[in-house]
Scaffold this motif. Structure first.
Motif, PDB file in Angstrom:
ATOM      1  N   VAL A 249       0.726  -1.086  -0.034  1.00  0.00           N
ATOM      2  CA  VAL A 249       0.025   0.118   0.021  1.00  0.00           C
ATOM      3  C   VAL A 249       0.976   1.185  -0.100  1.00  0.00           C
ATOM      4  N   ALA A 250       1.889   1.192   0.829  1.00  0.00           N
ATOM      5  CA  ALA A 250       2.695   2.335   0.914  1.00  0.00           C
ATOM      6  C   ALA A 250       3.461   2.767  -0.396  1.00  0.00           C
ATOM      7  N   GLU A 251       3.795   1.714  -1.123  1.00  0.00           N
ATOM      8  CA  GLU A 251       4.560   1.861  -2.461  1.00  0.00           C
ATOM      9  C   GLU A 251       3.600   2.632  -3.475  1.00  0.00           C
ATOM     10  N   VAL A 252       2.393   1.899  -3.486  1.00  0.00           N
ATOM     11  CA  VAL A 252       1.423   2.676  -4.667  1.00  0.00           C
ATOM     12  C   VAL A 252       1.138   3.989  -4.075  1.00  0.00           C
ATOM     13  N   ALA A 253       0.883   4.067  -2.959  1.00  0.00           N
ATOM     14  CA  ALA A 253       0.371   5.431  -2.295  1.00  0.00           C
ATOM     15  C   ALA A 253       1.535   6.496  -2.486  1.00  0.00           C
ATOM     16  N   LEU A 254       2.815   6.315  -2.456  1.00  0.00           N
ATOM     17  CA  LEU A 254       3.654   7.237  -2.734  1.00  0.00           C
ATOM     18  C   LEU A 254       3.788   7.607  -4.048  1.00  0.00           C
ATOM     19  N   HIS A 255       3.368   6.921  -5.159  1.00  0.00           N
ATOM     20  CA  HIS A 255       3.165   7.172  -6.267  1.00  0.00           C
ATOM     21  C   HIS A 255       2.218   7.992  -6.581  1.00  0.00           C
ATOM     22  N   PHE A 256       0.951   7.990  -5.534  1.00  0.00           N
ATOM     23  CA  PHE A 256       0.053   8.661  -5.903  1.00  0.00           C
ATOM     24  C   PHE A 256      -0.058  10.333  -5.547  1.00  0.00           C
ATOM     25  N   VAL A 257       0.822  10.251  -4.296  1.00  0.00           N
ATOM     26  CA  VAL A 257       0.939  11.568  -3.729  1.00  0.00           C
ATOM     27  C   VAL A 257       2.240  12.280  -4.310  1.00  0.00           C
ATOM     28  N   GLY A 258       2.956  11.891  -5.587  1.00  0.00           N
ATOM     29  CA  GLY A 258       3.823  12.670  -5.950  1.00  0.00           C
ATOM     30  C   GLY A 258       5.295  11.738  -5.660  1.00  0.00           C
ATOM     31  N   GLY A 259       5.628  11.130  -4.823  1.00  0.00           N
ATOM     32  CA  GLY A 259       6.841  10.591  -4.520  1.00  0.00           C
ATOM     33  C   GLY A 259       7.991  11.195  -4.322  1.00  0.00           C
ATOM     34  N   PRO A 260       8.954  11.465  -5.097  1.00  0.00           N
ATOM     35  CA  PRO A 260      10.249  12.083  -4.812  1.00  0.00           C
ATOM     36  C   PRO A 260       9.964  13.721  -4.821  1.00  0.00           C
ATOM     37  N   HIS A 261       8.963  14.007  -5.702  1.00  0.00           N
ATOM     38  CA  HIS A 261       8.721  15.377  -5.822  1.00  0.00           C
ATOM     39  C   HIS A 261       8.220  15.885  -4.886  1.00  0.00           C
ATOM     40  N   ARG A 262       7.300  15.218  -3.984  1.00  0.00           N
ATOM     41  CA  ARG A 262       6.660  16.054  -2.797  1.00  0.00           C
ATOM     42  C   ARG A 262       7.600  15.779  -1.571  1.00  0.00           C
ATOM     43  N   ASN A 267      10.858  20.868  -0.142  1.00  0.00           N
ATOM     44  CA  ASN A 267       9.301  21.067  -0.466  1.00  0.00           C
ATOM     45  C   ASN A 267       8.582  20.582   0.853  1.00  0.00           C
ATOM     46  N   SER A 268       9.186  20.744   1.946  1.00  0.00           N
ATOM     47  CA  SER A 268       8.766  20.418   3.313  1.00  0.00           C
ATOM     48  C   SER A 268       7.606  21.254   3.962  1.00  0.00           C
ATOM     49  N   HIS A 269       7.512  22.383   3.067  1.00  0.00           N
ATOM     50  CA  HIS A 269       6.349  23.306   3.529  1.00  0.00           C
ATOM     51  C   HIS A 269       4.881  22.871   3.370  1.00  0.00           C
ATOM     52  N   GLN A 270       4.850  21.836   2.242  1.00  0.00           N
ATOM     53  CA  GLN A 270       3.637  21.448   1.863  1.00  0.00           C
ATOM     54  C   GLN A 270       3.783  19.697   1.817  1.00  0.00           C
ATOM     55  N   LYS A 271       3.822  19.068   2.857  1.00  0.00           N
ATOM     56  CA  LYS A 271       3.844  17.694   2.921  1.00  0.00           C
ATOM     57  C   LYS A 271       2.525  17.119   2.266  1.00  0.00           C
ATOM     58  N   PRO A 272       2.335  15.710   1.771  1.00  0.00           N
ATOM     59  CA  PRO A 272       1.157  15.156   1.326  1.00  0.00           C
ATOM     60  C   PRO A 272       0.470  14.634   2.623  1.00  0.00           C
ATOM     61  N   VAL A 273      -0.814  14.778   2.579  1.00  0.00           N
ATOM     62  CA  VAL A 273      -1.770  14.180   3.377  1.00  0.00           C
ATOM     63  C   VAL A 273      -2.449  13.089   3.036  1.00  0.00           C
TER      64      VAL A 273
END
Length: 448
Positions: A249-262, A267-273
């Motif tokens: 789940v974490a592997e696929v979720a990281l892909h959806f939230v932007g992965g290395p770009h987020r 980019n620490s001021h807008q971490k994915p939720v």
């Protein structure tokens, strides 16, 4: 008869290997097939050797030239004649740097004598010139592209390449032919691939295909329940399965939230939720575990529990999750009001057979569908089985080992591995060869 040529001046072309000679014939040996010259000039330079003996087999062409003037061998016309014999350019713009300066010119001024050092330097320069400019190329004649292209039979050559025939000259007797292989073919002989490697004890209602073409049949809820019971019996507990679920789940979720770009320091001021919606079943424990994995990577996570009364395995996962400092809520009013990047839904187990649970989820379903974030379902029943309105708008679904009969309303389908031992499948009458290859999560496509 050969004696009448003694004393004649000749120019001899011995090819690129031996060069060109000019001199006076001093001896003709018909028995040994040799020609001896004296007062020799080689490649436009006065030779340091008095006499040179040439073999007949090394001579490409021979021409008699007039006697030299002022005791110098040759002139500019003779040089041009020699070059025309070897098909070289006569124009001054294309002349080789090897100008045959030693031949003299039409001028009456005698050439200055060469010192030994100068002779050695000029010999070295002649060797370099031979390498660079020694090729016989007629630059005056244009290359006929159309005629030469017509000689190339592309269809025949491509047919030979595709059929694996040996290219090049014919092989000798006893030689072994070598086949030509494409980049995706094996040199070693292998058995033909088997695309149906999974067989269930009863016919499946639906089949899916992997990216490599392997057939993955769908399992019934009863078979999935039997697999869970068999794993519990052999020691593969919910806690162990939760870690495998969370990893996928974490592997696929990281892909959806932007992965290395987020998830970068810049980019620490807008971490994915990410919000995890959990029921009370083993797959929900995997969702909580996945939230813990994501939280340790810097993702802001919120776990929503549908009920306060949870099983012991889910309680353990919640306690571990709280160590990350992230929040756990059971009231939909406390859900994030900020923008959400992903919703992980595990409200119902894959073995769900009906009940009034969905009516109690109306508020959370409405909240999830209002969000712009995609919803990722973890081993929930197919939407066709739930057949309830409203229900979650699912973007993709993750299923373990053997998928249920998911359809279009369940979004893109991913299959993840629980690392289930072969003996568990065999105990249930399932022939199972892993379709995952080198991955733990693969994409499935509906078979036509």
């Amino acid at each position: 008869m050969s004696g009448k040529y003694l004393g004649s001046y000749v120019t001899v072309d011995c090819g690129e290997l031996f060069g060109c000679y000019q001199g006076q014939v001093s001896n003709v040996d018909t028995l040994n097939q040799t020609l001896t010259l004296k007062d020799v000039w080689k490649n436009g330079l006065k030779s340091s050797i008095d006499d040179v003996t040439l073999l007949a087999k090394d001579i490409l062409s021979l021409a008699i030239i007039p006697s030299p003037k002022d005791d110098k061998i040759g002139n500019r016309a003779e040089v041009e004649h020699l070059e025309s014999q070897r098909n070289k350019n006569k124009t001054s713009a294309r002349d080789s740097p090897r100008k045959f300066d030693g031949y003299g010119s039409s001028s009456s001024q005698p050439a200055p004598p060469d010192t030994p050092n100068k002779i050695n330097k000029m010999k070295g320069r002649v060797g370099k010139d031979d390498v660079c400019f020694g090729t016989d190329v007629n630059m005056e004649k244009d290359f006929d592209f159309e005629t030469n292209l017509a000689l190339f039979d592309k269809k025949t050559v491509m047919g030979e390449i595709q059929s694996g025939k040996q290219q090049g000259p014919p092989l000798g007797p006893g030689a072994r032919t070598v086949s030509n292989f494409r980049h995706d073919e094996n040199v070693l002989e292998t058995l033909p691939p088997t695309y149906r490697q999974i067989h269930l004890p009863s016919p499946s209602t639906k089949e899916f295909l992997t990216d490599t073409g392997l057939v993955v049949p769908s399992a019934s809820p009863e078979l999935r329940k039997a697999m869970q019971d068999s794993m519990e019996k052999l020691g593969i507990s919910v806690e162990r399965r939760s870690e495998s679920i969370a990893r996928a789940v974490a592997e696929v979720a990281l892909h959806f939230v932007g992965g290395p770009h987020r998830l970068t320091p810049k980019n620490s001021h807008q971490k994915p939720v990410v919000v995890a919606l959990c029921g009370n079943h083993p797959e929900a424990a995997g969702a909580v575990c996945a939230a813990r994995h994501l939280a340790t990577l810097g993702v802001q996570t919120v776990v929503y529990l549908q009920t306060l009364t949870v099983s012991h395995y889910l309680k353990k996962e919640i306690e571990l999750y709280k160590l990350t400092g992230q929040s756990v809520i059971n009231n939909e009013k406390h859900l994030p009001s900020v923008s959400v990047d992903l919703i992980v839904a595990s409200l119902l187990p894959p073995t769900w057979g009906g009940g009034d649970e969905i009516s109690k989820m109306k508020g959370i379903i409405e909240w999830a569908n209002k969000q712009r974030a995609p919803t990722m379902a973890i081993d929930q029943p197919p939407s066709a089985v739930i057949n309830a309105t409203p229900w979650l708008d699912v973007k993709c679904t993750l299923s373990a080992d053997l998928p249920l009969a998911y359809g279009d309303r369940d979004g893109k389908l991913y299959l993840y591995s629980l690392s289930t031992p072969r003996k568990i499948f065999q105990s249930l009458g399932i022939e199972y060869d892993s379709p995952f290859g080198s991955k733990f999560v693969i994409t499935l496509h509906e078979s036509c």
